[in-house]
Design a protein around this motif. Structure first.
Motif, PDB file in Angstrom:
ATOM      1  N   ARG A 128       0.492  -1.101  -0.163  1.00 24.88           N
ATOM      2  CA  ARG A 128       0.094  -0.122   0.037  1.00 24.88           C
ATOM      3  C   ARG A 128       1.106   1.393   0.096  1.00 24.88           C
ATOM      4  O   ARG A 128       0.476   2.390  -0.850  1.00 24.88           O
ATOM      5  CB  ARG A 128      -0.849   0.014   1.056  1.00 24.88           C
ATOM      6  CG  ARG A 128      -1.965   1.669   1.070  1.00 24.88           C
ATOM      7  CD  ARG A 128      -2.979   0.977   2.305  1.00 24.88           C
ATOM      8  NE  ARG A 128      -3.534   2.577   2.635  1.00 24.88           N
ATOM      9  CZ  ARG A 128      -4.057   2.754   3.736  1.00 24.88           C
ATOM     10  NH1 ARG A 128      -4.647   1.477   4.613  1.00 24.88           N
ATOM     11  NH2 ARG A 128      -4.929   3.941   3.476  1.00 24.88           N
ATOM     12  N   HIS A 129       1.886   1.221   1.181  1.00 26.04           N
ATOM     13  CA  HIS A 129       2.814   2.132   1.069  1.00 26.04           C
ATOM     14  C   HIS A 129       3.859   2.681  -0.609  1.00 26.04           C
ATOM     15  O   HIS A 129       3.544   3.985  -1.318  1.00 26.04           O
ATOM     16  CB  HIS A 129       3.772   1.871   1.876  1.00 26.04           C
ATOM     17  CG  HIS A 129       4.537   3.439   2.072  1.00 26.04           C
ATOM     18  ND1 HIS A 129       4.373   4.787   2.378  1.00 26.04           N
ATOM     19  CD2 HIS A 129       6.196   3.926   1.829  1.00 26.04           C
ATOM     20  CE1 HIS A 129       5.009   5.567   2.279  1.00 26.04           C
ATOM     21  NE2 HIS A 129       6.322   5.261   1.979  1.00 26.04           N
ATOM     22  N   SER A 131       2.820   2.107  -3.281  1.00 27.66           N
ATOM     23  CA  SER A 131       1.342   2.595  -4.070  1.00 27.66           C
ATOM     24  C   SER A 131       0.927   3.777  -3.769  1.00 27.66           C
ATOM     25  O   SER A 131       1.071   4.443  -4.495  1.00 27.66           O
ATOM     26  CB  SER A 131       0.110   1.333  -4.413  1.00 27.66           C
ATOM     27  OG  SER A 131      -0.929   2.053  -4.904  1.00 27.66           O
ATOM     28  N   GLU A 132       1.186   4.146  -2.742  1.00 31.20           N
ATOM     29  CA  GLU A 132       1.022   5.488  -2.922  1.00 31.20           C
ATOM     30  C   GLU A 132       1.495   6.814  -2.277  1.00 31.20           C
ATOM     31  O   GLU A 132       1.872   7.563  -3.648  1.00 31.20           O
ATOM     32  CB  GLU A 132       0.851   5.777  -0.977  1.00 31.20           C
ATOM     33  CG  GLU A 132      -1.199   5.215  -0.714  1.00 31.20           C
ATOM     34  CD  GLU A 132      -0.561   5.533   0.916  1.00 31.20           C
ATOM     35  OE1 GLU A 132       0.192   5.689   1.744  1.00 31.20           O
ATOM     36  OE2 GLU A 132      -2.183   5.408   1.280  1.00 31.20           O
ATOM     37  N   LEU A 135       1.018   7.081  -6.236  1.00 31.49           N
ATOM     38  CA  LEU A 135       0.671   8.015  -6.708  1.00 31.49           C
ATOM     39  C   LEU A 135       0.664   9.446  -6.393  1.00 31.49           C
ATOM     40  O   LEU A 135       0.256  10.322  -7.086  1.00 31.49           O
ATOM     41  CB  LEU A 135      -0.740   7.614  -5.609  1.00 31.49           C
ATOM     42  CG  LEU A 135      -1.706   6.496  -6.296  1.00 31.49           C
ATOM     43  CD1 LEU A 135      -2.581   5.765  -5.371  1.00 31.49           C
ATOM     44  CD2 LEU A 135      -2.477   6.792  -7.699  1.00 31.49           C
ATOM     45  N   LEU A 136       1.922   9.489  -4.670  1.00 36.02           N
ATOM     46  CA  LEU A 136       1.679  10.732  -4.982  1.00 36.02           C
ATOM     47  C   LEU A 136       2.768  11.537  -5.797  1.00 36.02           C
ATOM     48  O   LEU A 136       2.780  12.723  -5.977  1.00 36.02           O
ATOM     49  CB  LEU A 136       2.735  10.521  -3.567  1.00 36.02           C
ATOM     50  CG  LEU A 136       2.990  11.988  -2.381  1.00 36.02           C
ATOM     51  CD1 LEU A 136       1.758  12.741  -1.613  1.00 36.02           C
ATOM     52  CD2 LEU A 136       4.093  11.735  -1.974  1.00 36.02           C
ATOM     53  N   ILE A 141      -2.590  12.044  -5.083  1.00 36.10           N
ATOM     54  CA  ILE A 141      -2.966  12.565  -3.045  1.00 36.10           C
ATOM     55  C   ILE A 141      -1.665  12.957  -3.139  1.00 36.10           C
ATOM     56  O   ILE A 141      -0.424  13.257  -3.576  1.00 36.10           O
ATOM     57  CB  ILE A 141      -2.886  10.673  -2.994  1.00 36.10           C
ATOM     58  CG1 ILE A 141      -1.314   9.711  -2.857  1.00 36.10           C
ATOM     59  CG2 ILE A 141      -3.377   9.676  -3.913  1.00 36.10           C
ATOM     60  CD1 ILE A 141      -0.714   9.152  -2.542  1.00 36.10           C
ATOM     61  N   THR A 144       1.264  10.124   2.296  1.00 37.20           N
ATOM     62  CA  THR A 144       0.836   8.903   2.076  1.00 37.20           C
ATOM     63  C   THR A 144       0.426   8.765   3.429  1.00 37.20           C
ATOM     64  O   THR A 144       0.271   9.356   4.698  1.00 37.20           O
ATOM     65  CB  THR A 144       2.328   8.089   2.572  1.00 37.20           C
ATOM     66  OG1 THR A 144       3.316   8.720   3.052  1.00 37.20           O
ATOM     67  CG2 THR A 144       2.044   7.836   0.693  1.00 37.20           C
ATOM     68  N   THR A 145      -0.161   7.338   4.080  1.00 39.10           N
ATOM     69  CA  THR A 145      -0.791   6.790   4.852  1.00 39.10           C
ATOM     70  C   THR A 145      -0.074   6.305   6.529  1.00 39.10           C
ATOM     71  O   THR A 145       0.332   6.780   7.343  1.00 39.10           O
ATOM     72  CB  THR A 145      -1.255   5.603   4.858  1.00 39.10           C
ATOM     73  OG1 THR A 145      -2.163   4.928   4.248  1.00 39.10           O
ATOM     74  CG2 THR A 145      -2.269   4.545   6.361  1.00 39.10           C
TER      75      THR A 145
END
Length: 184
Positions: A128-129, A131-132, A135-136, A141, A144-145
């Motif tokens: 997930r990180h 992927s984020e 996206l960043l 986005i 990130t989370t």
């Protein structure tokens, strides 16, 4: 006069009675007094005298191969595959020559499974990180989370698990400490 009764089939002592006339003894009885008995002992009448034997009848004993409880139902000594000694943990101990011992292979298996389970549970967060981050970079986005500090902590934790089963592994080796942000 006291008489001593025994089971007609097993010949095991089954109690005593007081009678007035010894000339009329009931079947399966004798005037021979029973010997003193220890725990896990009983006696059987062989026709002329009492013989002391082991008695684990209706007692819980343990299978040396599996560690499982067994209710034993016979008179006499336990068979070689059974013991009176309880297994501390069937998943981690095996029978040695006289007692339960820690089984290094069972401990290894447990720790390998714990390692795999924890590493698998972290994979989705790492994915997930990553992927984020993509996206960043694409400006889809704004954050990130996980923070940079958290991802470093996560990487260190993941690598500690990856290396957990290396040549320094031993029974009782402490598992890596889970970062607080991951929860329990």
């Amino acid at each position: 006069m006291t008489i001593y009764l025994f089971d007609p089939i097993t010949k095991e002592y089954s109690g005593n009675l007081t009678i007035l006339d010894e000339s009329n003894l009931p079947a399966n009885s004798t005037t021979n007094a029973i010997p003193s008995l220890n725990i896990d002992e009983t006696c059987i009448f062989d026709g002329s005298e009492w013989k002391v034997i082991s008695n684990y009848k209706n007692k819980i004993v343990f299978n040396k191969l599996t560690g499982k409880e067994v209710v034993y139902d016979k008179l006499g000594d336990l068979p070689e595959e059974l013991t009176k000694i309880a297994c501390p943990n069937r998943d981690l101990y095996s029978w040695g020559s006289q007692d339960w011992i820690q089984d290094i292979e069972k401990y290894r298996k447990r720790d390998r499974l714990s390692r795999e389970r924890e590493m698998n549970s972290l994979q989705w967060l790492i994915f997930r990180h990553e992927s984020e981050l993509r996206l960043l970079e694409a400006e889809k986005i704004i954050n990130t989370t996980l923070t940079k500090e958290q991802i470093i902590e996560l990487d260190e934790y993941f690598n500690a698990w990856r290396n957990f089963m290396d040549e320094t592994w031993f029974i009782g080796k402490q598992y890596p400490v889970r970062p607080e942000f991951l929860g329990v």
